[in-house]
Scaffold this motif. Structure first.
Motif, PDB file in Angstrom:
ATOM      1  N   ALA A 153      93.526  89.996  69.286  1.00 52.39           N
ATOM      2  CA  ALA A 153      93.376  90.504  67.912  1.00 52.39           C
ATOM      3  C   ALA A 153      91.900  90.852  67.667  1.00 52.39           C
ATOM      4  N   ARG A 154      91.707  91.942  66.992  1.00 53.45           N
ATOM      5  CA  ARG A 154      90.324  92.352  66.661  1.00 53.45           C
ATOM      6  C   ARG A 154      90.358  93.214  65.391  1.00 53.45           C
ATOM      7  N   CYS A 155      89.251  93.325  64.749  1.00 57.11           N
ATOM      8  CA  CYS A 155      89.129  94.163  63.544  1.00 57.11           C
ATOM      9  C   CYS A 155      89.235  95.608  63.994  1.00 57.11           C
ATOM     10  N   GLY A 156      90.142  96.323  63.406  1.00 51.37           N
ATOM     11  CA  GLY A 156      90.319  97.719  63.739  1.00 51.37           C
ATOM     12  C   GLY A 156      91.591  97.966  64.507  1.00 51.37           C
ATOM     13  N   ASP A 157      92.329  96.847  64.770  1.00 49.24           N
ATOM     14  CA  ASP A 157      93.556  97.048  65.532  1.00 49.24           C
ATOM     15  C   ASP A 157      94.739  97.373  64.624  1.00 49.24           C
ATOM     16  N   GLY A 158      94.495  97.381  63.325  1.00 48.33           N
ATOM     17  CA  GLY A 158      95.529  97.738  62.365  1.00 48.33           C
ATOM     18  C   GLY A 158      96.417  96.596  61.984  1.00 48.33           C
ATOM     19  N   VAL A 159      96.158  95.367  62.583  1.00 44.75           N
ATOM     20  CA  VAL A 159      96.966  94.193  62.265  1.00 44.75           C
ATOM     21  C   VAL A 159      96.046  93.147  61.643  1.00 44.75           C
ATOM     22  N   VAL A 160      96.495  92.567  60.534  1.00 47.51           N
ATOM     23  CA  VAL A 160      95.648  91.574  59.843  1.00 47.51           C
ATOM     24  C   VAL A 160      95.738  90.246  60.560  1.00 47.51           C
ATOM     25  N   TRP A 161      94.650  89.783  61.049  1.00 46.34           N
ATOM     26  CA  TRP A 161      94.536  88.511  61.756  1.00 46.34           C
ATOM     27  C   TRP A 161      94.469  87.404  60.723  1.00 46.34           C
ATOM     28  N   ASN A 208      93.962  84.303  58.569  1.00 48.88           N
ATOM     29  CA  ASN A 208      92.858  83.361  58.371  1.00 48.88           C
ATOM     30  C   ASN A 208      91.527  83.869  58.931  1.00 48.88           C
ATOM     31  N   ARG A 209      91.552  85.082  59.484  1.00 46.66           N
ATOM     32  CA  ARG A 209      90.287  85.624  59.999  1.00 46.66           C
ATOM     33  C   ARG A 209      89.939  86.946  59.309  1.00 46.66           C
ATOM     34  N   GLU A 210      90.951  87.748  58.991  1.00 48.34           N
ATOM     35  CA  GLU A 210      90.735  89.032  58.332  1.00 48.34           C
ATOM     36  C   GLU A 210      91.464  89.069  56.979  1.00 48.34           C
ATOM     37  N   LEU A 211      90.835  89.760  56.064  1.00 46.22           N
ATOM     38  CA  LEU A 211      91.493  89.966  54.765  1.00 46.22           C
ATOM     39  C   LEU A 211      92.379  91.198  54.804  1.00 46.22           C
ATOM     40  N   CYS A 212      91.988  92.128  55.702  1.00 46.97           N
ATOM     41  CA  CYS A 212      92.747  93.357  55.871  1.00 46.97           C
ATOM     42  C   CYS A 212      92.309  93.982  57.190  1.00 46.97           C
ATOM     43  N   ASP A 213      92.990  95.036  57.581  1.00 50.89           N
ATOM     44  CA  ASP A 213      92.575  95.700  58.816  1.00 50.89           C
ATOM     45  C   ASP A 213      92.918  97.176  58.658  1.00 50.89           C
ATOM     46  N   PRO A 214      91.919  98.049  58.626  1.00 49.47           N
ATOM     47  CA  PRO A 214      92.162  99.475  58.342  1.00 49.47           C
ATOM     48  C   PRO A 214      92.712 100.247  59.537  1.00 49.47           C
ATOM     49  N   ALA A 240      92.670 104.202  55.510  1.00 51.98           N
ATOM     50  CA  ALA A 240      93.016 103.066  54.629  1.00 51.98           C
ATOM     51  C   ALA A 240      92.840 103.422  53.157  1.00 51.98           C
ATOM     52  N   GLY A 241      92.258 104.570  52.924  1.00 54.60           N
ATOM     53  CA  GLY A 241      92.100 105.014  51.526  1.00 54.60           C
ATOM     54  C   GLY A 241      91.157 104.152  50.720  1.00 54.60           C
ATOM     55  N   GLY A 242      90.215 103.469  51.376  1.00 52.53           N
ATOM     56  CA  GLY A 242      89.255 102.629  50.662  1.00 52.53           C
ATOM     57  C   GLY A 242      89.801 101.279  50.315  1.00 52.53           C
ATOM     58  N   ALA A 243      91.045 100.975  50.711  1.00 53.52           N
ATOM     59  CA  ALA A 243      91.632  99.667  50.385  1.00 53.52           C
ATOM     60  C   ALA A 243      91.119  98.564  51.305  1.00 53.52           C
ATOM     61  N   CYS A 244      90.574  98.956  52.485  1.00 53.39           N
ATOM     62  CA  CYS A 244      90.069  97.961  53.430  1.00 53.39           C
ATOM     63  C   CYS A 244      88.811  98.509  54.069  1.00 53.39           C
ATOM     64  N   THR A 286      87.300  93.655  55.633  1.00 53.74           N
ATOM     65  CA  THR A 286      87.174  92.907  54.366  1.00 53.74           C
ATOM     66  C   THR A 286      87.695  93.808  53.255  1.00 53.74           C
ATOM     67  N   VAL A 287      88.241  93.166  52.190  1.00 58.99           N
ATOM     68  CA  VAL A 287      88.709  93.911  51.021  1.00 58.99           C
ATOM     69  C   VAL A 287      87.490  94.328  50.191  1.00 58.99           C
ATOM     70  N   PRO A 288      87.461  95.570  49.747  1.00 58.42           N
ATOM     71  CA  PRO A 288      86.310  95.986  48.941  1.00 58.42           C
ATOM     72  C   PRO A 288      86.120  95.047  47.754  1.00 58.42           C
ATOM     73  N   SER A 289      84.907  94.471  47.602  1.00 57.52           N
ATOM     74  CA  SER A 289      84.580  93.558  46.481  1.00 57.52           C
ATOM     75  C   SER A 289      83.087  93.376  46.430  1.00 57.52           C
ATOM     76  N   CYS A 290      82.598  93.108  45.160  1.00 53.01           N
ATOM     77  CA  CYS A 290      81.163  92.863  44.975  1.00 53.01           C
ATOM     78  C   CYS A 290      80.814  91.551  45.649  1.00 53.01           C
ATOM     79  N   GLY A 291      79.769  91.602  46.468  1.00 50.29           N
ATOM     80  CA  GLY A 291      79.316  90.385  47.120  1.00 50.29           C
ATOM     81  C   GLY A 291      79.697  90.311  48.574  1.00 50.29           C
ATOM     82  N   ASN A 292      80.330  91.383  49.032  1.00 51.22           N
ATOM     83  CA  ASN A 292      80.720  91.359  50.442  1.00 51.22           C
ATOM     84  C   ASN A 292      79.709  92.046  51.337  1.00 51.22           C
ATOM     85  N   ALA A 293      78.562  92.416  50.737  1.00 49.82           N
ATOM     86  CA  ALA A 293      77.445  93.024  51.459  1.00 49.82           C
ATOM     87  C   ALA A 293      77.741  94.447  51.904  1.00 49.82           C
TER      88      ALA A 293
END
Length: 530
Positions: A62-70, A72-78, A85-89, A94-101
């Motif tokens: 599993a890795r970020c970008g594989d399209g599958v949400v891991w 407890n490790r990923e909030l989403c996977d675009p 992903a249309g800006g949803a991930c 990570t899910v778009p949110s203030c404070g996520n850098a």
């Protein structure tokens, strides 16, 4: 050695996630992902079909970008294409949110924390003055409003005296300067009268005391004459008005005789000079005619010797005193008397009254003493004279005087013995008038005639007729003295000098028409009627 490893390799596999399956030697198996055995070409094989753990069902890690949400490790996977992903991930799963850098619309910043006091707020907005959040090290305060009248003002600075903003309830003013002569002092205190500082353009002075006797009044006006306050050592008085007729005059000086101001109720005048003989004496009094000092507008002043000396003076013991001229008419005394029907008709007759006067013929200057008693009854509604009885005793007649006119008979009005200077009247009449005339009398001249009357019946009043035809009452019970004077006083009682042409009839004058032109009925020397 190498040959032995090749024989063992198919049987020894290292399985991801800590699982290892041993395949006995000589056993040939079909390679299947999901059998729990990491085969050639697999990165892992955890033997399950859960795509949310560390090993996918494709036996890839599993890795970020594989399209599958891991889990407890990923909030989403675009997936491999984040844009899909249309800006949803985010690309970092990570899910778009203030404070996520990650700077994500509509964020204007994102520093990866939720600290509201750094340069990027927990709302992912750049810190600015007025956002209601105090930025450490940059702002002293931030109350999130645009008011400059509270404790936090423009530029997020703490309100203070001198910042040009008036803090409500704390400062009455704030002009941000150190000038102590304007409307706001350096301690943000409003300038006021009595603070010891002169407010330019408003106060003339400010000595910070309520003393009204020094150079600065309690109203912060310089003391001045006329302000109603007595300035010690400077003014002698100050009544607060511009009236120079009271006790305190111009210059705040006590009124005094000679200051040029007439003090009401105290001085009659004040001309401010030491000249005694002008219109105002050095005692601030108007010159008095009769004090023996010629001053002001007086033409003369002989004191007790002043006198009015008319051509004729009529007196009675009771105090009657009449200065007069003769009644002047054109024509003889006989014509003026107009005797007919046993009566005189001079136009001066009055019912129940006796009248006496001097008459002068303007044509000749001849002077006569005329008396009439009662009035002629003309019938109808005319006044009717009651039955009357009168006696006159006349003494002091000058030589040459005779009876010029007599009613009825010589026995009613007649002279005494020759040279006696006496004449007598004994009149009785009813419903008509009676009387007569004596003359000529010296004119001008100096003589004194006394007429003693006795009014017994029918006559109730007696009067002298002046030259202006005005009747002056006489006392019925007293004699009268008719005095002719031929020398005028040197100074009249009004301190004027008797002069021919002044319009006043004085002793020695036969007339005075106010000019010195002859031929107008009064001679140029006032000694005759021509």
């Amino acid at each position: 050695m190498k040959a032995m490893i090749r024989r063992l390799l198919p049987a020894l596999l290292l399985v991801a996630c800590g699982r290892t399956a041993l395949v006995p030697p000589g056993v040939v198996r079909e390679l299947v992902c999901g059998d729990g055995v990491v085969n050639v070409g697999e990165s892992c094989d955890d033997g399950n079909t859960d795509d949310t753990d560390a090993c996918l069902t494709t036996c890839d890690f599993a890795r970020c970008g594989d399209g599958v949400v891991w889990a407890n490790r990923e909030l989403c996977d675009p997936g491999p294409t984040p844009a899909d992903a249309g800006g949803a991930c985010n690309a970092n799963c990570t899910v778009p949110s203030c404070g996520n850098a990650v700077l994500e619309p509509p964020e204007r910043c994102d520093d990866g924390n939720r600290d509201d006091e750094d340069a990027c707020s927990a709302r992912c907005l750049p810190a600015i003055c007025g956002d209601g959040l105090r930025q450490r090290g940059v702002e002293a305060c931030d109350d999130g409003n645009g008011s400059n009248e509270d404790a936090c003002v423009e530029s997020c600075q703490l309100a203070r005296c001198g910042d040009a903003f008036v803090q409500q309830g704390v400062e009455p003013c704030d002009d941000a300067n150190s000038v102590q002569t304007d409307a706001c002092l350096t301690f943000c205190i409003a300038a006021r009268c009595g603070d010891g500082l002169v407010w330019a353009g408003v106060e003339g002075c400010d000595d910070a005391n309520p003393d009204e006797g020094d150079a600065c009044l309690s109203t912060c006006r310089p003391a001045s004459c006329g302000d109603g306050f007595l300035q010690r050592g400077v003014e002698a008085c100050d009544d607060g008005n511009a009236d120079d007729s009271d006790a305190c005059v111009a210059g705040c000086l006590p009124a005094r005789c000679g200051d040029g101001f007439t003090q009401s109720g105290v001085e009659q005048c004040d001309d401010g000079n030491p000249v005694e003989l002008d219109d105002c004496t050095n005692h601030c009094a108007v010159p008095v005619c009769g004090d023996g000092v010629r001053a002001g507008q007086e033409a003369c002043d002989l004191g007790a010797a002043n006198g009015d000396t008319p051509a004729f003076r009529i007196t009675q013991p009771s105090g009657t005193r009449i200065g007069t001229d003769a009644l002047v008419r054109s024509g003889t005394v006989q014509r003026f008397y107009n005797y007919s029907s046993a009566s005189s008709h001079t136009g001066l007759e009055v019912v129940s009254e006796s009248r006496i006067y001097l008459y002068a013929d303007s044509m000749t200057g001849r002077l006569s003493l005329v008396t009439t008693h009662g009035i002629d009854f003309l019938g109808g509604s005319s006044p009717r004279q009651p039955a009357s009885t009168i006696q006159f005793d006349i003494t002091g007649l000058p030589p040459g005087v005779g009876v010029e006119v007599a009613d009825d008979t010589p026995g009613e009005f007649f002279l005494g013995p020759s040279g006696s200077g006496n004449a007598f009247g004994r009149w009785q009449f009813d419903a008509n008038s009676d009387g007569g005339a004596l003359g000529p009398l010296p004119f001008p001249g100096r003589w004194r005639i006394t007429v003693t009357p006795r009014f017994m019946t029918g006559i109730t009043t007696w009067g002298w007729v002046r030259d202006d035809a005005v009747r002056i009452a006489l006392d019925l019970s007293q004699p009268i003295t008719i005095e002719a004077l031929d020398t005028a006083a040197l100074c009249r009682t009004d301190c004027t000098v008797p002069t021919c042409g002044d319009g006043r009839f004085d002793a020695g004058e036969v007339c005075d028409d106010g000019n010195t032109v002859g031929g107008d009925g009064c001679a140029a020397d006032c000694r005759s009627l021509r």
